[in-house]
Write an enzyme that holds these catalytic residues in place. Structure first.
Site, PDB file in Angstrom:
ATOM      1  N   THR A   1     -66.881  26.720 -30.396  1.00  0.00           N
ATOM      2  CA  THR A   1     -67.485  27.358 -31.362  1.00  0.00           C
ATOM      3  C   THR A   1     -68.980  26.863 -31.677  1.00  0.00           C
ATOM      4  O   THR A   1     -69.264  25.552 -31.455  1.00  0.00           O
ATOM      5  CB  THR A   1     -66.825  27.218 -32.722  1.00  0.00           C
ATOM      6  OG1 THR A   1     -65.453  27.884 -32.702  1.00  0.00           O
ATOM      7  CG2 THR A   1     -67.367  27.760 -33.948  1.00  0.00           C
TER       8      THR A   1
ATOM      9  N   VAL B   1     -57.221  34.039 -37.848  1.00  0.00           N
ATOM     10  CA  VAL B   1     -58.540  33.552 -38.055  1.00  0.00           C
ATOM     11  C   VAL B   1     -58.593  31.951 -38.191  1.00  0.00           C
ATOM     12  O   VAL B   1     -57.668  31.431 -38.968  1.00  0.00           O
ATOM     13  CB  VAL B   1     -59.091  34.272 -39.581  1.00  0.00           C
ATOM     14  CG1 VAL B   1     -60.428  33.464 -40.043  1.00  0.00           C
ATOM     15  CG2 VAL B   1     -59.069  35.651 -39.281  1.00  0.00           C
ATOM     16  N   GLY B   2     -59.582  31.314 -37.774  1.00  0.00           N
ATOM     17  CA  GLY B   2     -59.658  29.989 -37.774  1.00  0.00           C
ATOM     18  C   GLY B   2     -60.401  29.350 -38.775  1.00  0.00           C
ATOM     19  O   GLY B   2     -60.728  30.023 -39.915  1.00  0.00           O
ATOM     20  N   ASP B   3     -60.953  28.213 -38.712  1.00  0.00           N
ATOM     21  CA  ASP B   3     -61.846  27.494 -39.765  1.00  0.00           C
ATOM     22  C   ASP B   3     -63.308  28.085 -39.794  1.00  0.00           C
ATOM     23  O   ASP B   3     -63.713  27.892 -40.815  1.00  0.00           O
ATOM     24  CB  ASP B   3     -61.901  26.030 -39.438  1.00  0.00           C
ATOM     25  CG  ASP B   3     -62.741  25.804 -37.861  1.00  0.00           C
ATOM     26  OD1 ASP B   3     -62.310  26.501 -37.020  1.00  0.00           O
ATOM     27  OD2 ASP B   3     -63.548  25.008 -38.040  1.00  0.00           O
TER      28      ASP B   3
ATOM     29  N   THR C   1     -66.367  22.163 -34.805  1.00  0.00           N
ATOM     30  CA  THR C   1     -65.631  22.924 -33.708  1.00  0.00           C
ATOM     31  C   THR C   1     -64.160  22.218 -33.448  1.00  0.00           C
ATOM     32  O   THR C   1     -64.288  20.824 -33.491  1.00  0.00           O
ATOM     33  CB  THR C   1     -66.725  23.004 -32.693  1.00  0.00           C
ATOM     34  OG1 THR C   1     -65.831  23.755 -31.502  1.00  0.00           O
ATOM     35  CG2 THR C   1     -66.922  21.667 -31.988  1.00  0.00           C
ATOM     36  N   GLY C   2     -63.412  23.036 -33.013  1.00  0.00           N
ATOM     37  CA  GLY C   2     -62.050  22.184 -32.358  1.00  0.00           C
ATOM     38  C   GLY C   2     -61.000  23.273 -33.190  1.00  0.00           C
ATOM     39  O   GLY C   2     -61.208  24.405 -33.327  1.00  0.00           O
TER      40      GLY C   2
ATOM     41  N   GLY D   1     -59.085  25.178 -35.193  1.00  0.00           N
ATOM     42  CA  GLY D   1     -59.276  25.619 -36.698  1.00  0.00           C
ATOM     43  C   GLY D   1     -57.955  25.309 -37.553  1.00  0.00           C
ATOM     44  O   GLY D   1     -58.069  24.988 -38.644  1.00  0.00           O
TER      45      GLY D   1
HETATM   46  C1  SD4 Z   1     -61.177  28.206 -34.242  1.00  0.00           C
HETATM   47  N1  SD4 Z   1     -62.628  26.244 -34.548  1.00  0.00           N
HETATM   48  O1  SD4 Z   1     -61.250  29.612 -34.541  1.00  0.00           O
HETATM   49  C2  SD4 Z   1     -62.389  27.617 -33.822  1.00  0.00           C
HETATM   50  C3  SD4 Z   1     -62.352  27.228 -32.396  1.00  0.00           C
HETATM   51  C4  SD4 Z   1     -63.233  26.472 -31.820  1.00  0.00           C
HETATM   52  O2  SD4 Z   1     -63.896  24.771 -30.148  1.00  0.00           O
HETATM   53  O3  SD4 Z   1     -64.375  25.662 -32.521  1.00  0.00           O
HETATM   54  N2  SD4 Z   1     -63.125  25.905 -30.750  1.00  0.00           N
HETATM   55  O4  SD4 Z   1     -60.221  27.480 -34.564  1.00  0.00           O
END
Ligand code: SD4
Length: 318
Positions: A150, A179-181, A201-202, A204
């Site tokens: 992200t 839906v993520g973070d 990022t990561g 979520g």
């Molecule tokens: C999510 N945080 O939708 C986002 C994905 C992401 O590195 O950051 N990936 O969970």
């Protein structure tokens, strides 16, 4: 002092454009929007905007958010389809007094009514990635979600205004409507011009369990340097997740305070980030967590070239 920091190498062209604006007295709202749009528009980045990887049903559903650190206004969209620049829609939503986070069809209706550009965001390349992943998941141990980046940014302009923004296609092969973070305040982003901002990022699902972006801003408010705040929040929450759940998802955070000082922490190998400030031309760093301390190293030209080569390499359907 002005500055802008962002997750991943993919943000460097965007922050380069933004830094030109900031250098010339541009404001943090315009600069961050331009920076994120640059990432959204580039077809080879497969987890943000055009060319983003689709959900399980082969639809590209995008999440984005914008926050103004002066007024604390927030705007966000989630699971929006067929619009070119979710970040611009999110920023526009931040100007509304209510209805600031819109999802799916409602977000699309708003975007349409306000004249935002429609675009089919599913590229042929993303379709190949999708078909290949379907096969890999059947044939190997690979997790459907593996591979996701992200873009999250924090920006400070020379008038002292700060902003934060995110944009993502979320997890590859996510369920429709997941839906993520990234569009969630406090989790994917947070900014307060009197203190500073952070973005994530990561995974979520895990970032949201700790409201990690807000936690970093809170620690900076207590007086921590952004680097210390990022390391403290990420290390502690990673430990909590391992203790309570036996595992912790990927989590990488960037932060900047209102003096333009910045920090980054991660619990994965090989997290890259991009930063530019009044005293520092746009640059890409790689970081790794060594016993709780995140060591940043300037990315070599070789690494940068290899990054672009692998992103743009011809793709064949397996
Ligand atoms: C999510 N945080 O939708 C986002 C994905 C992401 O590195 O950051 N990936 O969970």
């Amino acid at each position: 002092m002005w500055g802008i920091i962002a997750t991943w190498r993919m943000a460097v062209e965007g922050i380069t454009k933004a830094s030109e604006m900031l250098k010339n007295g541009g404001n943090a709202g315009d600069a961050i929007e331009v920076a994120v749009k640059e990432v959204e528009d580039f077809p080879y980045y497969k987890s943000v905007g055009y060319g983003g990887l689709p959900n399980e049903e082969m639809e590209v559903e995008l999440d984005a958010a914008y926050m103004d650190g002066d007024t604390l206004d927030i705007g966000a969209v989630a699971a929006i389809k067929d619009f070119a620049n979710p970040i611009s829609i999110a920023r526009r939503l931040s100007q509304e007094s209510v209805n600031n986070l819109l999802v799916g069809e409602g977000a699309e209706k708003f975007a349409h009514r306000h004249g935002f550009e429609r675009k089919n965001m599913l590229t042929d390349r993303a379709k190949i990635h999708y078909h290949n992943r379907v096969k890999e998941v059947q044939e190997t141990e690979i997790k459907p979600y593996a591979g996701h980046d992200t873009v999250g940014m924090v920006c400070l302009d020379s008038a002292g205004k700060m902003t934060a923004a995110t944009s993502t296609s979320g997890l590859f092969m996510k369920k429709k409507g997941r839906v993520g973070d990234s569009p969630i305040s406090g989790s994917g982003f947070y900014v307060d011009s009197e203190v500073g901002g952070a973005s994530a990022t990561g995974l979520g699902e895990d970032v949201m369990k700790g409201c990690v972006s807000y936690e970093i801003v809170r620690l900076m408010k207590e007086g921590m340097h952004p680097q210390q705040a990022c390391e403290t929040a990420v290390n502690l929450f990673d430990k909590t997740l391992r203790e309570r759940r036996g595992k912790a998802g990927d989590m990488s955070l960037i932060a900047m305070n209102n003096k333009g000082e910045w920090g980054v922490a991660t619990n994965i190998e090989g997290f890259s980030f991009s930063v530019a400030t009044e005293g520092q031309e746009p640059i890409v760093y790689l970081t790794k967590n060594v016993d709780g301390k995140c060591i940043h190293e300037v990315a070599s030209q070789e690494w940068l070239d290899e990054y672009m080569r692998t992103r743009t390499a011809p793709l064949v359907e397996k």
